[in-house]
Design a protein around this motif. Structure first.
Motif: not given
Length: 315
Positions: A26-37, A70-73, A90-95
């Motif tokens: 799981t990776i944590k990424v900083e974003v400026s907008e969460v709508s639409g993710l 990307i397995d999930g956001v 936001v936390e992004v589950t990756v494989l």
């Protein structure tokens, strides 16, 4: 743009799906907008996808690296509040998938990612690795068990594999004990947050101090006997019943009451007539004319009945 995905455990390379070795994390990424993710077809999701793929492509600079999927956001409920402070994570589950013959393991993959985060300028805030056993929700048979084959691993308690061909073990549907049935005046309901079930009394019953569902008292009903509508309805019914009884009683005595009133009124009228005019009851003998009473002392009622006073013929 577009990209190709293969079945789980395979990565896309040179127009072919190749079997690989999977390292979840799981990776944590900083974003400026969460709508639409939450929409994989949105521009915001595409930008997040490109940022994550670019980061891992720079972190794994070796020929064994195949693909990152990307397995999930996951967006926390407080993410929008954090946006006001200048950004949110936001936390992004990756494989991360490597070649099947790679020498990389969980430790080396974590070391490579951690080093890339220290040198990155792409707003990557952190990373945590995850074992395949935890990813599949499986139990380790022993310390050496890596759960490389998800189809053969044993699911953890409370999890089950919905299909033998699916490696993931999913949470079992919550159930109530066998004693939660109508015979015990109980029912099984999903709780308010939809995370479990609860065995409660049926409507019209309430649990006593001994944990037994007892029937509601007179006039009460509903869940936990909190409704008083039956009491109100019964009160209204009793009130209407009393009114109906009074109506019947009055209707039965109505004729008698009218007769008594007529007698009283007639007696009063007769008394007034006798005092003022000397007339008796108006039409008491069936005649439409009243009777006249004349009290003249010394005079017979019919003057022609006295033959003595009448002259005799002289012939």
């Amino acid at each position: 743009t577009y990209f190709c995905l293969c079945f789980f455990g395979y990565y896309y390379n040179s127009s072919t799906c190749k079997k690989g070795k999977v390292f979840p994390g799981t990776i944590k990424v900083e974003v400026s907008e969460v709508s639409g993710l939450g929409d994989e077809n949105s521009l915001a999701y595409q930008q997040l996808h490109n940022k994550v793929i670019e980061f891992f492509g720079g972190a794994f600079r070796n020929p064994d690296y195949g693909q990152t999927v990307i397995d999930g956001v996951s967006i926390r409920p407080s993410a929008r509040l954090e946006m006001r402070a200048g950004g949110t994570g936001v936390e992004v589950t990756v494989l991360n998938i490597f070649a099947e013959t790679t020498k990389e393991n969980e430790g080396t993959v974590l070391k490579l990612v951690t080093k890339a985060i220290e040198n990155n300028t792409n707003n990557i805030l952190g990373y945590s690795n995850q074992s395949l056993c935890d990813y599949f929700n499986c139990e380790k048979e022993n310390a050496q068990d890596k759960c490389d084959n998800g189809l053969l691993c044993k699911c953890k308690p409370g999890f089950e594999r919905p299909n033998p061909q699916i490696p993931m073990c999913l949470a079992s549907a919550p159930t109530c004990p066998d004693t939660c049935n109508a015979n015990n005046n109980r029912q099984c309901l999903v709780n308010k947050d939809n995370t479990g079930v609860e065995c409660v009394c049926l409507s019209g019953y309430k649990e006593d101090d001994h944990g037994i569902c007892q029937k509601c008292g007179f006039g009460y009903g509903g869940v936990n006997c909190e409704d008083q509508y039956q009491r109100l309805l019964r009160g209204t019914f009793c009130h209407r019943l009393i009114l109906n009884l009074l109506t019947i009683y009055r209707s039965k005595n109505k004729d008698k009451y009218i007769e008594e009133q007529n007698l009283i009124e007639n007696d009063f009228q007769n008394l007034r007539l006798q005092q003022t005019t000397g007339f008796s009851n108006l039409g008491a003998d069936g005649s439409i004319f009243p009777k006249v009473r004349a009290n003249i002392s010394g005079q017979p009622q019919n003057p022609y009945a006295n033959h003595r006073s009448m002259p005799r013929p002289d012939y």
